[in-house]
Scaffold this motif. Structure first.
Motif, short mmCIF file in Angstrom:
data_model
loop_
_atom_site.label_atom_id
_atom_site.label_comp_id
_atom_site.label_asym_id
_atom_site.label_seq_id
_atom_site.Cartn_x
_atom_site.Cartn_y
_atom_site.Cartn_z
N GLY A 35 12.29 3.01 10.52
CA GLY A 35 11.16 3.30 11.38
C GLY A 35 9.97 3.94 10.72
N TYR A 36 9.96 3.99 9.39
CA TYR A 36 8.80 4.56 8.71
C TYR A 36 7.61 3.60 8.81
CZ TYR A 36 12.11 7.91 6.78
OH TYR A 36 13.06 8.88 6.65
N ALA A 37 6.42 4.16 8.74
CA ALA A 37 5.22 3.35 8.85
C ALA A 37 5.23 2.26 7.79
CB ALA A 37 3.97 4.23 8.69
N PRO A 38 4.73 1.06 8.13
CA PRO A 38 4.73 -0.04 7.16
C PRO A 38 4.00 0.32 5.87
CG PRO A 38 4.15 -0.81 9.36
CD PRO A 38 4.15 0.69 9.42
N PHE A 39 4.55 -0.08 4.76
CA PHE A 39 3.93 0.13 3.47
C PHE A 39 4.36 -0.99 2.54
CE2 PHE A 39 7.99 2.33 3.42
CZ PHE A 39 8.56 1.91 2.23
N ARG A 40 3.66 -1.12 1.42
CA ARG A 40 4.02 -2.12 0.42
C ARG A 40 4.73 -1.46 -0.75
NH1 ARG A 40 -1.20 -3.51 1.53
NH2 ARG A 40 -1.91 -2.49 -0.38
N ILE A 41 5.69 -2.18 -1.30
CA ILE A 41 6.32 -1.73 -2.53
C ILE A 41 5.79 -2.61 -3.66
CG2 ILE A 41 8.37 -3.23 -2.30
CD1 ILE A 41 9.93 -0.72 -3.42
N SER A 42 5.42 -1.98 -4.77
CA SER A 42 4.75 -2.68 -5.85
C SER A 42 5.58 -2.60 -7.12
CB SER A 42 3.37 -2.05 -6.07
OG SER A 42 2.59 -2.83 -6.95
N LEU A 199 9.64 12.51 1.62
CA LEU A 199 8.18 12.38 1.67
C LEU A 199 7.75 11.47 2.81
CD1 LEU A 199 7.35 11.98 -2.14
CD2 LEU A 199 7.08 14.03 -0.73
N LEU A 200 8.48 10.37 3.01
CA LEU A 200 8.19 9.47 4.12
C LEU A 200 8.37 10.19 5.46
CD1 LEU A 200 9.90 6.17 2.93
CD2 LEU A 200 7.45 6.57 3.14
N ARG A 201 9.42 10.99 5.54
CA ARG A 201 9.69 11.72 6.78
C ARG A 201 8.58 12.73 7.07
NH1 ARG A 201 15.22 13.86 5.94
NH2 ARG A 201 15.56 11.62 5.65
N GLU A 202 8.12 13.40 6.00
CA GLU A 202 7.04 14.37 6.17
C GLU A 202 5.75 13.68 6.58
OE1 GLU A 202 4.99 18.02 6.18
OE2 GLU A 202 7.12 17.48 6.31
#
Length: 208
Positions: A35-42, A199-202
């Motif tokens: 449920g973390y906000a969408p992001f890209r992994i590079s 960090l994602l949770r914060e």
């Protein structure tokens, strides 16, 4: 600086890279499912992998297996790798673009790309090399180079991220130049997946 060239030299870079791509995609998908906000992994890819391997098919197969959306994955290639075999590079990048896989050009400014070459490639993101950022707040010449790169990229509808940001003064200058994103120790050093989850949770808590 030593591990990757050695892995290429002795011929194990392909299985290592396949493992890295698989692991990174699976981890990113797990974070998305939490449920973390969408992001890209590079992910960076080596020169040998990019030019001598069907990288496009490998990435697409991995995305299907892990369930990660193509738009959530980004391939990073260095400027020198992109210019090494231009025709092959352009063909591979357009295949990825057709599969909705984003492409970033890493270490920009250290090679010999021209505006004409950039126009031929489906580049979504330019990463300004940290050598121009390191003393930018103290060196007007670096500021001029950074501003020029940002303006050029934006004229081609390419986003820009500055690498190696370690001081608030650097970040404030980049903001004033219209730089889209920044990365570096000012925000966080590299951390294991477990710490990154925190960090994602914060971030989710602060943006809720």
């Amino acid at each position: 600086m030593q591990f990757i060239p050695l892995a290429e030299e002795i011929g194990v870079i392909v299985p290592i890279s396949e493992w890295v791509i698989e692991t990174a995609c699976a981890q990113a998908q797990a974070w998305h499912e939490q449920g973390y906000a969408p992001f890209r992994i590079s992910l960076n890819v080596s020169a040998r992998l990019f030019h001598r391997y069907d990288l496009d098919a490998t990435i697409r197969d991995t995305l299907r297996r892990t369930g990660l959306a193509p738009g959530s994955f980004e391939v990073e290639i260095t400027e020198s790798v992109a210019m090494r075999n231009m025709e092959s590079t352009v063909e591979t990048l357009w295949k990825m673009n057709g599969a909705s896989i984003r492409v970033a050009m890493d270490d920009f400014g250290t090679g010999y790309s021209s505006l004409a070459y950039l126009q031929r490639m489906p580049i979504h993101l330019l990463k300004i090399d940290m050598s121009f950022i390191r003393e930018m707040d103290r060196n007007p010449e670096d500021q001029t180079i950074v501003k020029t790169i940002i303006a050029m990229a934006h004229s081609l509808n390419i986003d820009v991220i500055a690498e190696g940001v370690e001081r608030v003064e650097q970040l404030e200058l980049l903001k004033s130049f219209g730089c889209d994103m920044a990365q570096g120790f000012l925000f966080s050093k590299a951390v294991p997946a477990e710490e990154f989850s925190l960090l994602l949770r914060e971030n989710r808590r602060m943006t809720a």
